[in-house]
Motif scaffolding. Sequence first.
Motif, PDB file in Angstrom:
ATOM      1  N   ASP A  26      20.320 -43.462   5.156  1.00 19.24           N
ATOM      2  CA  ASP A  26      21.646 -43.395   5.749  1.00 19.24           C
ATOM      3  C   ASP A  26      21.565 -43.243   7.266  1.00 19.24           C
ATOM      4  OD1 ASP A  26      23.235 -43.654   3.421  1.00 19.24           O
ATOM      5  OD2 ASP A  26      22.742 -41.594   2.894  1.00 19.24           O
ATOM      6  N   GLU A  27      20.883 -42.206   7.698  1.00 23.23           N
ATOM      7  CA  GLU A  27      20.819 -41.901   9.122  1.00 23.23           C
ATOM      8  C   GLU A  27      19.358 -41.947   9.555  1.00 23.23           C
ATOM      9  OE1 GLU A  27      22.366 -38.349  12.032  1.00 23.23           O
ATOM     10  OE2 GLU A  27      23.095 -38.438   9.977  1.00 23.23           O
ATOM     11  N   THR A  28      19.111 -42.451  10.770  1.00 23.24           N
ATOM     12  CA  THR A  28      17.727 -42.605  11.205  1.00 23.24           C
ATOM     13  C   THR A  28      17.414 -41.936  12.528  1.00 23.24           C
ATOM     14  OG1 THR A  28      18.218 -44.696  12.303  1.00 23.24           O
ATOM     15  CG2 THR A  28      17.462 -44.800  10.020  1.00 23.24           C
ATOM     16  N   PHE A  29      18.394 -41.761  13.387  1.00 22.58           N
ATOM     17  CA  PHE A  29      18.093 -41.323  14.741  1.00 22.58           C
ATOM     18  C   PHE A  29      18.183 -39.810  14.891  1.00 22.58           C
ATOM     19  CE2 PHE A  29      19.653 -45.677  15.252  1.00 22.58           C
ATOM     20  CZ  PHE A  29      18.551 -46.230  15.862  1.00 22.58           C
ATOM     21  N   TRP A  53       3.297 -25.152  28.839  1.00 19.03           N
ATOM     22  CA  TRP A  53       2.287 -25.803  28.021  1.00 19.03           C
ATOM     23  C   TRP A  53       2.913 -27.020  27.361  1.00 19.03           C
ATOM     24  CZ3 TRP A  53      -0.145 -21.143  24.951  1.00 19.03           C
ATOM     25  CH2 TRP A  53      -0.771 -20.285  25.863  1.00 19.03           C
ATOM     26  N   GLN A  54       2.139 -28.071  27.253  1.00 16.25           N
ATOM     27  CA  GLN A  54       2.587 -29.291  26.603  1.00 16.25           C
ATOM     28  C   GLN A  54       1.740 -29.493  25.360  1.00 16.25           C
ATOM     29  OE1 GLN A  54       0.894 -32.507  26.305  1.00 16.25           O
ATOM     30  NE2 GLN A  54       2.664 -33.436  25.356  1.00 16.25           N
ATOM     31  N   MET A  55       2.387 -29.842  24.259  1.00 22.87           N
ATOM     32  CA  MET A  55       1.687 -30.095  23.000  1.00 22.87           C
ATOM     33  C   MET A  55       2.172 -31.415  22.425  1.00 22.87           C
ATOM     34  SD  MET A  55       1.867 -26.326  21.278  1.00 22.87           S
ATOM     35  CE  MET A  55       3.538 -25.995  21.813  1.00 22.87           C
ATOM     36  N   ASP A  56       1.279 -32.111  21.776  1.00 20.88           N
ATOM     37  CA  ASP A  56       1.607 -33.355  21.106  1.00 20.88           C
ATOM     38  C   ASP A  56       1.278 -33.182  19.627  1.00 20.88           C
ATOM     39  OD1 ASP A  56       2.316 -36.129  20.861  1.00 20.88           O
ATOM     40  OD2 ASP A  56       0.180 -36.556  20.665  1.00 20.88           O
ATOM     41  N   VAL A  57       2.240 -33.423  18.773  1.00 15.24           N
ATOM     42  CA  VAL A  57       2.025 -33.296  17.332  1.00 15.24           C
ATOM     43  C   VAL A  57       1.589 -34.667  16.823  1.00 15.24           C
ATOM     44  CG1 VAL A  57       3.035 -32.595  15.135  1.00 15.24           C
ATOM     45  CG2 VAL A  57       3.836 -31.554  17.253  1.00 15.24           C
ATOM     46  N   LYS A  58       0.313 -34.808  16.547  1.00 11.97           N
ATOM     47  CA  LYS A  58      -0.250 -36.114  16.185  1.00 11.97           C
ATOM     48  C   LYS A  58       0.228 -36.597  14.821  1.00 11.97           C
ATOM     49  CE  LYS A  58      -4.189 -35.950  19.185  1.00 11.97           C
ATOM     50  NZ  LYS A  58      -3.519 -36.579  20.276  1.00 11.97           N
ATOM     51  N   THR A  59       0.503 -35.698  13.918  1.00 11.04           N
ATOM     52  CA  THR A  59       0.941 -36.085  12.577  1.00 11.04           C
ATOM     53  C   THR A  59       2.410 -35.727  12.348  1.00 11.04           C
ATOM     54  OG1 THR A  59       0.189 -33.979  11.687  1.00 11.04           O
ATOM     55  CG2 THR A  59      -1.370 -35.821  11.596  1.00 11.04           C
ATOM     56  N   ALA A  60       3.207 -35.841  13.387  1.00 13.10           N
ATOM     57  CA  ALA A  60       4.599 -35.394  13.312  1.00 13.10           C
ATOM     58  C   ALA A  60       5.371 -36.074  12.185  1.00 13.10           C
ATOM     59  CB  ALA A  60       5.301 -35.647  14.644  1.00 13.10           C
ATOM     60  N   PHE A  61       5.311 -37.391  12.121  1.00  7.80           N
ATOM     61  CA  PHE A  61       6.135 -38.102  11.153  1.00  7.80           C
ATOM     62  C   PHE A  61       5.633 -37.945   9.727  1.00  7.80           C
ATOM     63  CE2 PHE A  61       7.125 -41.039  14.886  1.00  7.80           C
ATOM     64  CZ  PHE A  61       8.147 -40.204  15.301  1.00  7.80           C
ATOM     65  N   LEU A  62       4.437 -37.397   9.559  1.00  6.64           N
ATOM     66  CA  LEU A  62       3.919 -37.148   8.214  1.00  6.64           C
ATOM     67  C   LEU A  62       4.369 -35.799   7.674  1.00  6.64           C
ATOM     68  CD1 LEU A  62       0.276 -38.434   8.727  1.00  6.64           C
ATOM     69  CD2 LEU A  62       2.250 -39.689   7.852  1.00  6.64           C
ATOM     70  N   ASN A  63       5.050 -35.008   8.497  1.00  9.51           N
ATOM     71  CA  ASN A  63       5.486 -33.677   8.095  1.00  9.51           C
ATOM     72  C   ASN A  63       6.925 -33.630   7.590  1.00  9.51           C
ATOM     73  OD1 ASN A  63       3.350 -31.595   8.646  1.00  9.51           O
ATOM     74  ND2 ASN A  63       3.332 -32.735  10.563  1.00  9.51           N
ATOM     75  N   GLY A  64       7.665 -34.698   7.749  1.00  8.82           N
ATOM     76  CA  GLY A  64       9.056 -34.700   7.334  1.00  8.82           C
ATOM     77  C   GLY A  64       9.211 -34.770   5.827  1.00  8.82           C
ATOM     78  N   LYS A  65      10.186 -34.064   5.318  1.00 12.97           N
ATOM     79  CA  LYS A  65      10.482 -34.101   3.885  1.00 12.97           C
ATOM     80  C   LYS A  65      11.633 -35.080   3.659  1.00 12.97           C
ATOM     81  CE  LYS A  65       8.746 -29.524   3.089  1.00 12.97           C
ATOM     82  NZ  LYS A  65       9.034 -28.134   2.918  1.00 12.97           N
ATOM     83  N   LEU A  66      11.474 -35.938   2.677  1.00 13.01           N
ATOM     84  CA  LEU A  66      12.481 -36.964   2.409  1.00 13.01           C
ATOM     85  C   LEU A  66      13.617 -36.407   1.563  1.00 13.01           C
ATOM     86  CD1 LEU A  66      10.091 -39.929   1.603  1.00 13.01           C
ATOM     87  CD2 LEU A  66      11.435 -39.587   3.673  1.00 13.01           C
ATOM     88  N   LEU A 102      13.793 -38.702  11.965  1.00  7.87           N
ATOM     89  CA  LEU A 102      14.860 -37.749  11.672  1.00  7.87           C
ATOM     90  C   LEU A 102      14.365 -36.663  10.715  1.00  7.87           C
ATOM     91  CD1 LEU A 102      17.790 -36.802  11.845  1.00  7.87           C
ATOM     92  CD2 LEU A 102      18.318 -38.356   9.973  1.00  7.87           C
ATOM     93  N   SER A 103      13.594 -37.038   9.704  1.00  5.72           N
ATOM     94  CA  SER A 103      13.110 -36.026   8.760  1.00  5.72           C
ATOM     95  C   SER A 103      12.130 -35.074   9.445  1.00  5.72           C
ATOM     96  CB  SER A 103      12.477 -36.678   7.532  1.00  5.72           C
ATOM     97  OG  SER A 103      11.352 -37.431   7.869  1.00  5.72           O
ATOM     98  N   TRP A 104      11.334 -35.573  10.400  1.00  6.26           N
ATOM     99  CA  TRP A 104      10.448 -34.706  11.183  1.00  6.26           C
ATOM    100  C   TRP A 104      11.272 -33.723  12.005  1.00  6.26           C
ATOM    101  CZ3 TRP A 104       6.881 -31.783  13.043  1.00  6.26           C
ATOM    102  CH2 TRP A 104       6.789 -31.523  14.397  1.00  6.26           C
ATOM    103  N   ASN A 105      12.329 -34.211  12.644  1.00  8.95           N
ATOM    104  CA  ASN A 105      13.160 -33.352  13.475  1.00  8.95           C
ATOM    105  C   ASN A 105      13.813 -32.250  12.650  1.00  8.95           C
ATOM    106  OD1 ASN A 105      15.909 -32.653  14.823  1.00  8.95           O
ATOM    107  ND2 ASN A 105      14.649 -33.503  16.459  1.00  8.95           N
ATOM    108  N   LEU A 106      14.309 -32.579  11.477  1.00 11.73           N
ATOM    109  CA  LEU A 106      14.940 -31.575  10.617  1.00 11.73           C
ATOM    110  C   LEU A 106      13.922 -30.538  10.148  1.00 11.73           C
ATOM    111  CD1 LEU A 106      17.252 -33.905   8.496  1.00 11.73           C
ATOM    112  CD2 LEU A 106      17.930 -32.358  10.353  1.00 11.73           C
TER     113      LEU A 106
END
Length: 167
Positions: A26-29, A53-66, A102-106
Amino acid sequence: MDGNVQTYKGRLVAKGFRKVHGIDYDETFPPVAMFKSIRIMLAIVAFHDYQIWQMDVKTAFLNGKLEEDVYMTQPKGFVISDNAGKVCKLQRSIYGLKQASLSWNLRFNDAIKQFGFIRNEDEPCVYKKISGSIVSFLILYVDDILLRGNGIPTLQSVKTWLSNCFL
């Protein structure tokens, strides 16, 4: 350097271009921090001589729950001969899904609130945590995190907690 491959990386990526809006998602952004918020935060850091401090989450999109049921065919090289006609149901998002960011952000929003940060109402990707004289701010920009504050032990604990939460 000499043309020989030294490492192999396997990545499972969904064919997001085959997803249909309204059926598969439904929503993506997700919200992202505005550049003016980042610039204001940098000005505050410079004025008060805070740590940033700056951090980069390398596996960010793999952490989202659908939230939707997402199925995919078995990837090439992984097909089990006894179950060749079966599909895989995804439990978490993977790269290529339209709703992955979006799922990563949530998921990040829920996790950082558990640590005691409060989301800014006007800027949904800016979080603050105040404990006595210790002030910490966190800015999320897609999968990059800017963490600033005046207490190095507090910043280190946030960094350690986030790394444990999103391994």
